[in-house]
Design an enzyme around this catalytic site. Structure first.
Site, short mmCIF file in Angstrom:
data_model
loop_
_atom_site.label_atom_id
_atom_site.label_comp_id
_atom_site.label_asym_id
_atom_site.label_seq_id
_atom_site.Cartn_x
_atom_site.Cartn_y
_atom_site.Cartn_z
N GLY A 33 0.81 -1.21 0.00
CA GLY A 33 0.00 0.00 0.00
C GLY A 33 0.84 1.26 0.00
O GLY A 33 0.47 2.28 -0.59
N SER A 61 -6.91 -9.55 -1.92
CA SER A 61 -7.18 -8.55 -0.87
C SER A 61 -6.17 -7.40 -0.89
O SER A 61 -6.33 -6.44 -0.15
CB SER A 61 -7.20 -9.23 0.51
OG SER A 61 -5.95 -9.82 0.76
N ARG A 65 -5.72 -1.23 -2.18
CA ARG A 65 -4.74 -0.18 -1.89
C ARG A 65 -3.47 -0.27 -2.72
O ARG A 65 -2.75 0.71 -2.83
CB ARG A 65 -4.37 -0.22 -0.39
CG ARG A 65 -3.72 -1.52 0.04
CD ARG A 65 -3.71 -1.66 1.55
NE ARG A 65 -3.01 -2.87 1.97
CZ ARG A 65 -3.49 -4.11 1.90
NH1 ARG A 65 -4.69 -4.32 1.40
NH2 ARG A 65 -2.79 -5.14 2.31
N ASP A 122 5.76 -3.96 5.84
CA ASP A 122 4.53 -4.07 6.63
C ASP A 122 4.71 -4.89 7.90
O ASP A 122 3.76 -5.43 8.43
CB ASP A 122 3.41 -4.68 5.77
CG ASP A 122 3.72 -6.11 5.35
OD1 ASP A 122 4.84 -6.59 5.63
OD2 ASP A 122 2.84 -6.75 4.74
N ASN A 123 5.96 -5.00 8.37
CA ASN A 123 6.15 -5.79 9.60
C ASN A 123 7.37 -5.29 10.35
O ASN A 123 8.30 -4.73 9.74
CB ASN A 123 6.29 -7.27 9.25
CG ASN A 123 7.49 -7.53 8.38
OD1 ASN A 123 8.61 -7.67 8.88
ND2 ASN A 123 7.30 -7.56 7.07
N CYS A 182 -2.09 -4.32 8.82
CA CYS A 182 -3.31 -4.11 8.01
C CYS A 182 -4.09 -5.39 7.76
O CYS A 182 -5.31 -5.36 7.65
CB CYS A 182 -2.98 -3.54 6.63
SG CYS A 182 -2.04 -2.04 6.65
N CYS A 324 0.62 -18.62 8.34
CA CYS A 324 -0.18 -17.61 7.66
C CYS A 324 0.70 -16.99 6.57
O CYS A 324 1.58 -17.66 6.04
CB CYS A 324 -0.70 -16.57 8.65
SG CYS A 324 0.59 -15.66 9.50
#
Lengths: 362, 86
Positions: A33, A61, A65, A122-123, A182, A324
């Site tokens: 994103g 998904s 964005r 993102d982590n 997110c 995951c």
């Protein structure tokens, strides 16, 4: 007239700033994103060399964005797809595509080739890894991150020896349970659009000396209220304690473990354990539309939300292994199942399906 | 969201971001005078025990502070957590 006329006629910017952009080499970490708008605007502005590093694949998904990608790109590598897209738009800039995740092993070689690093990851393990490597290699870092309806932007390590780095603000990484991302809390696509665009703006200002930048400052932005808050950052005596002493020391640091991922095992151990326990179960806790899927091994698919409700299904499993996308949700899954089965062997698989040792790569 | 107490000559204004605002259930608080950041943190941890599990940074009048720091009367104190999403 050329494609940059509208910015070179801008008072104070001019052809000198344009030339600086042309000579700049910028690395964008993550094409999510944040990474999508960062890349679109850096390329449009004429940054001469842009590196794109991401080992992830496009999933459905992502599309609310990650505006570079469309339905035709599902399952494709993000760095390759973005590189192809930008090359088709502009012939006057160089795009380097690195379709891998940044790791302690490849980060030195990759970062060394760039003047400025932009973090769109993102982590926390990646964010701390990128920060520490930027400190050790002396690279300025444009930081950006989002949480629900809020975002943060800062330029770290942009002031030579006296620079502020991310560990001055947050010396120790939070655990994965502490701060969700997110995938877990949701986000409106426009928020990373705004924050990523701010990161691109800061990068352009920093590279050209145009305007006042967020060097040693952090901006907070709230999408719902449009309120913003800028704080001046300060040095923290605890900052250096967490940073490896050299880039060689960083290469042997486990960023998943320092980010509270210690209950986890890797894929090799996972298959080892599944071989030993006949009654073992492997569970994918992602949503049905997330890719890539694990192939060639028996497993169940139960999204995190349903795990609590369905826990009875694993009453007779001696061993439960959970995975995951990146290893964050599976850690939560461990906590959920441990409540029901305190004596069982329950582990999360570190780094998830995207881990470097994941069976999808082997 | 609780109604904000009016500022008095001795009160301080606390603003919270991200999951800190979720844990204290408001984005803003007006508190009676707190002499320093340690006393303030002690008060917040007592009122909102969940906060102890969350790391955050503190800014005083828009400048980040580290360790025990004197809080001037009327100051604005911000509680700033890290974000990881992207």
């Amino acid at each position: 007239m050329d494609r940059f006329t509208r910015q070179t006629i801008l008072p104070g910017f001019g052809t000198a700033a344009q030339q600086k952009l042309k000579l700049s080499r910028v690395l964008v970490v993550g094409v999510g994103g944040l990474g999508c708008p960062i890349l679109l605007y850096l390329a449009a502005a004429g940054v001469g060399t842009i590196g794109i590093v991401d080992g992830d694949m496009v999933s459905l998904s992502n599309l609310n964005r990650q505006v570079i990608f469309g339905e035709g790109d599902l399952g494709m590598n993000k760095a390759e797809t973005a590189a192809h897209f930008l090359k088709a738009k502009y012939s006057d800039i160089k795009i380097n595509c690195i379709p891998e995740f940044l790791t302690t092993q490849n980060i030195k070689v990759i970062l060394s080739q760039y003047d400025l690093i932009i973090d769109g990851s993102d982590n926390f393990p990646t964010r701390y890894l990128v920060n520490d490597a930027c400190v050790l290699l002396g690279k300025p870092l444009v930081f950006g991150a989002v949480y629900q309806n809020e975002g943060q932007v800062a330029i770290l390590n942009g002031n030579g020896q006296n620079s502020i780095n991310y560990r001055d603000i947050f010396p120790d990484p939070p655990t994965a349970y502490e701060i969700p991302n997110c995938n877990e809390t949701g986000v409106l696509g426009v928020l990373p659009g705004i924050i990523g665009t701010l990161q691109a703006a800061e990068a352009i200002k920093f590279l050209t000396g145009y305007g006042e930048t967020l060097v040693d400052k952090m901006l907070f932005y709230n999408l719902l209220s449009h309120q913003s808050y800028t704080m001046e950052l300060s040095q923290n005596p605890d900052s250096r304690k967490g940073i490896p002493s050299s880039i060689e020391a960083l290469e042997v640091t486990d960023y998943a473990i320092i980010c509270g991922d210690g209950d986890s095992i890797d894929w090799e151990e996972a298959f080892d354990l599944l071989g030993k326990f006949a009654g073992g179960t492997l569970i994918d806790v992602r949503e049905a539309d997330e890719y890539p899927k694990l192939k060639g091994y028996p497993y169940q698919s139960v999204p995190l939300d349903l795990l609590d409700e369905k826990h009875q299904e694993w009453l007779n499993s001696e061993l439960i292994l959970l995975f995951c996308q990146s290893g964050v949700r599976s850690l939560k899954a461990v906590k959920i199942l441990e409540k029901h089965f305190p004596g069982k062997k329950i582990h999360s698989i570190s780094g998830g399906i995207e881990a470097p040792d994941s069976p999808i790569y082997n | 969201m609780p109604k904000l107490e009016p500022m008095t000559p001795t009160s301080i204004h606390v603003i919270a971001f991200g999951m800190i605002a979720e844990k204290i259930k408001t984005k803003e608080l007006v508190l009676e005078y707190m002499p320093d950041t340690e006393v303030l943190l002690g008060y917040l941890y007592q009122q909102f025990p969940d906060l102890k599990q969350t790391k955050f940074s503190i800014a005083l009048n828009k400048k980040m502070v580290v360790g025990k720091t004197f809080i001037p009367v009327g100051a604005e104190v911000a509680l700033l957590p890290p974000f990881s999403g992207g």
